[in-house]
Scaffold this motif. Sequence first.
Motif, PDB file in Angstrom:
ATOM      1  N   VAL A   1      -4.917  25.330  -8.738  1.00 21.83           N
ATOM      2  CA  VAL A   1      -5.458  24.365  -7.790  1.00 21.83           C
ATOM      3  C   VAL A   1      -5.056  24.810  -6.386  1.00 21.83           C
ATOM      4  N   ALA A   2      -5.867  24.485  -5.402  1.00 22.44           N
ATOM      5  CA  ALA A   2      -5.594  24.923  -4.024  1.00 22.44           C
ATOM      6  C   ALA A   2      -4.335  24.260  -3.480  1.00 22.44           C
ATOM      7  N   PRO A   3      -3.634  24.925  -2.567  1.00 23.95           N
ATOM      8  CA  PRO A   3      -2.417  24.355  -1.989  1.00 23.95           C
ATOM      9  C   PRO A   3      -2.676  23.041  -1.266  1.00 23.95           C
ATOM     10  N   MET A   4      -1.815  22.088  -1.476  1.00 14.45           N
ATOM     11  CA  MET A   4      -1.862  20.815  -0.765  1.00 14.45           C
ATOM     12  C   MET A   4      -0.448  20.281  -0.635  1.00 14.45           C
ATOM     13  N   ILE A   5      -0.242  19.444   0.340  1.00 19.06           N
ATOM     14  CA  ILE A   5       1.056  18.808   0.587  1.00 19.06           C
ATOM     15  C   ILE A   5       1.108  17.492  -0.183  1.00 19.06           C
ATOM     16  N   TYR A   6       2.282  17.173  -0.726  1.00 23.08           N
ATOM     17  CA  TYR A   6       2.504  15.858  -1.325  1.00 23.08           C
ATOM     18  C   TYR A   6       3.632  15.163  -0.570  1.00 23.08           C
ATOM     19  N   VAL A   7       3.395  13.919  -0.183  1.00 22.11           N
ATOM     20  CA  VAL A   7       4.421  13.111   0.489  1.00 22.11           C
ATOM     21  C   VAL A   7       4.786  11.952  -0.432  1.00 22.11           C
ATOM     22  N   PHE A   8       6.075  11.806  -0.697  1.00 15.62           N
ATOM     23  CA  PHE A   8       6.569  10.745  -1.570  1.00 15.62           C
ATOM     24  C   PHE A   8       7.143   9.629  -0.700  1.00 15.62           C
ATOM     25  N   VAL A   9       6.514   8.465  -0.806  1.00 14.71           N
ATOM     26  CA  VAL A   9       6.706   7.361   0.132  1.00 14.71           C
ATOM     27  C   VAL A   9       7.788   6.404  -0.359  1.00 14.71           C
ATOM     28  N   ASN A  10       8.579   5.876   0.562  1.00 13.81           N
ATOM     29  CA  ASN A  10       9.460   4.744   0.262  1.00 13.81           C
ATOM     30  C   ASN A  10       8.651   3.468   0.496  1.00 13.81           C
ATOM     31  N   GLY A  11       8.403   2.713  -0.584  1.00 14.48           N
ATOM     32  CA  GLY A  11       7.500   1.573  -0.484  1.00 14.48           C
ATOM     33  C   GLY A  11       8.075   0.313   0.124  1.00 14.48           C
ATOM     34  N   GLY A  12       9.374   0.296   0.434  1.00 20.08           N
ATOM     35  CA  GLY A  12       9.964  -0.907   1.017  1.00 20.08           C
ATOM     36  C   GLY A  12      10.471  -1.884  -0.029  1.00 20.08           C
ATOM     37  N   PRO A  13      11.023  -3.013   0.401  1.00 15.24           N
ATOM     38  CA  PRO A  13      11.641  -3.980  -0.521  1.00 15.24           C
ATOM     39  C   PRO A  13      10.702  -4.500  -1.600  1.00 15.24           C
ATOM     40  N   VAL A  14       9.420  -4.724  -1.259  1.00 15.33           N
ATOM     41  CA  VAL A  14       8.425  -5.169  -2.252  1.00 15.33           C
ATOM     42  C   VAL A  14       7.385  -4.050  -2.325  1.00 15.33           C
ATOM     43  N   SER A  15       7.722  -3.014  -3.016  1.00 12.42           N
ATOM     44  CA  SER A  15       7.067  -1.711  -2.984  1.00 12.42           C
ATOM     45  C   SER A  15       5.591  -1.705  -2.597  1.00 12.42           C
ATOM     46  N   HIS A  16       5.333  -1.105  -1.423  1.00 14.95           N
ATOM     47  CA  HIS A  16       3.990  -0.818  -0.907  1.00 14.95           C
ATOM     48  C   HIS A  16       3.229  -2.043  -0.406  1.00 14.95           C
ATOM     49  N   TYR A  17       3.867  -3.200  -0.397  1.00 21.42           N
ATOM     50  CA  TYR A  17       3.192  -4.427   0.015  1.00 21.42           C
ATOM     51  C   TYR A  17       3.817  -5.003   1.273  1.00 21.42           C
ATOM     52  N   ASN A  18       2.998  -5.711   2.034  1.00 19.26           N
ATOM     53  CA  ASN A  18       3.476  -6.444   3.202  1.00 19.26           C
ATOM     54  C   ASN A  18       3.932  -7.836   2.801  1.00 19.26           C
ATOM     55  N   MET A  19       5.123  -8.203   3.229  1.00 22.20           N
ATOM     56  CA  MET A  19       5.653  -9.558   3.016  1.00 22.20           C
ATOM     57  C   MET A  19       6.178 -10.067   4.351  1.00 22.20           C
ATOM     58  N   PRO A  20       5.311 -10.642   5.192  1.00 20.64           N
ATOM     59  CA  PRO A  20       5.710 -11.037   6.544  1.00 20.64           C
ATOM     60  C   PRO A  20       6.865 -12.025   6.592  1.00 20.64           C
ATOM     61  N   ASP A  21       7.060 -12.792   5.518  1.00 18.96           N
ATOM     62  CA  ASP A  21       8.126 -13.791   5.528  1.00 18.96           C
ATOM     63  C   ASP A  21       9.476 -13.214   5.124  1.00 18.96           C
ATOM     64  N   ARG A  22       9.535 -11.923   4.855  1.00 20.37           N
ATOM     65  CA  ARG A  22      10.789 -11.289   4.458  1.00 20.37           C
ATOM     66  C   ARG A  22      11.168 -10.219   5.477  1.00 20.37           C
ATOM     67  N   GLU A  23      12.411 -10.192   5.846  1.00 24.96           N
ATOM     68  CA  GLU A  23      12.870  -9.268   6.880  1.00 24.96           C
ATOM     69  C   GLU A  23      12.702  -7.819   6.434  1.00 24.96           C
ATOM     70  N   GLN A  24      12.095  -7.015   7.281  1.00 28.19           N
ATOM     71  CA  GLN A  24      11.901  -5.582   7.051  1.00 28.19           C
ATOM     72  C   GLN A  24      11.243  -5.309   5.698  1.00 28.19           C
ATOM     73  N   ALA A  25      10.238  -6.114   5.350  1.00 32.47           N
ATOM     74  CA  ALA A  25       9.549  -5.942   4.068  1.00 32.47           C
ATOM     75  C   ALA A  25       8.058  -5.707   4.263  1.00 32.47           C
ATOM     76  N   MET A  26       7.698  -4.962   5.309  1.00 30.40           N
ATOM     77  CA  MET A  26       6.289  -4.658   5.574  1.00 30.40           C
ATOM     78  C   MET A  26       5.993  -3.233   5.108  1.00 30.40           C
ATOM     79  N   GLY A  27       6.135  -3.012   3.800  1.00 31.61           N
ATOM     80  CA  GLY A  27       6.016  -1.668   3.252  1.00 31.61           C
ATOM     81  C   GLY A  27       4.686  -1.000   3.515  1.00 31.61           C
ATOM     82  N   GLU A  28       3.600  -1.749   3.408  1.00 31.00           N
ATOM     83  CA  GLU A  28       2.277  -1.163   3.654  1.00 31.00           C
ATOM     84  C   GLU A  28       2.133  -0.730   5.104  1.00 31.00           C
ATOM     85  N   ASP A  29       2.529  -1.572   6.037  1.00 32.18           N
ATOM     86  CA  ASP A  29       2.386  -1.235   7.452  1.00 32.18           C
ATOM     87  C   ASP A  29       3.252  -0.044   7.842  1.00 32.18           C
ATOM     88  N   VAL A  30       4.465   0.022   7.302  1.00 30.41           N
ATOM     89  CA  VAL A  30       5.342   1.161   7.607  1.00 30.41           C
ATOM     90  C   VAL A  30       4.686   2.452   7.136  1.00 30.41           C
TER      91      VAL A  30
END
Length: 311
Positions: A119-148
Amino acid sequence: MSTYRLSLIATLIVLMVSLSDQNCVAQKKKVPASQAFHWVNPLPERLQSERLEHSTFVSPSMQREVGYCIYLPAAYSESQQSEKRFPVVYYLHGGRPGSELKSIGLVPLIDQHISSGNVAPMIYVFVNGGPVSHYNMPDREQAMGEDVFIKELIPHIDGKYRTIASREGRGLEGFSQGGRGTTRIMFKHPELFISTAPGGGGYETEKKISENDGYENPYLRFAPGYNTWDLAREYAKSLEPKLNIQIHVGTKGFNYENNLAYMEFLDSLKIPYSKVIVPEAPHSAKIIYEKQGLELMKFHEKNFTDAHNAQ
């Protein structure tokens, strides 16, 4: 007060403090280390390699460091003196809370296929999804995983590395909780990704969220419409921009049946997709990659190539 009584009181105080300390330690041990959340999780020395790096960036929204892991194919280093750019697949880990280390076990398999020329070369980035993995939780401190991820990590990666910094060179993939995250994000941000591959997602839970006023459970509630069912309905109104979707799941995985049900739902909305059903595979991204990971990678490769040729 007699010396004997003073000595006895002192002994009792020492004993009480000791018992209190032991109780605190016991209470701390009740919380498994795997449940502790950190925005930065350094790569253990035994896992370091010339292909896999751990790095951080400062989140503008949180004013703190956030970690990620990045796989750079050999061709990336070999072309350091050139302007050659590479497509990127962002990989969303399973489980909660987040950690950029959770899915790096896939790297040897990814590197094997790329290094062998399958397969052709490609980069893979492994993401830290935040406190509620990959989701935004506006009512929780520093839990905007999607926005980050969307608003901060992607621009950082495009600014630091030689990526194809546009939709035509950007893919999204994830498994389990990361499969749910991939599906939410691809339907919410179709303008960002040309290639998407959600795997083993818990769509039954997402349906429950849709039907229960955003509640996943009594302690976790999402914003109205913020789930894979309602977001798919919204995307189906225009089907634009076109998403290339490949759903993957193992037949022995506990989310197998609800993945089939979700595919039927996409059919009802006339949202096109392809699928990779892996026989006898359990709920394991690594086993699925061992069995049919090349098929997933070639899916991304084709989408990147087609997008490049269409320009």
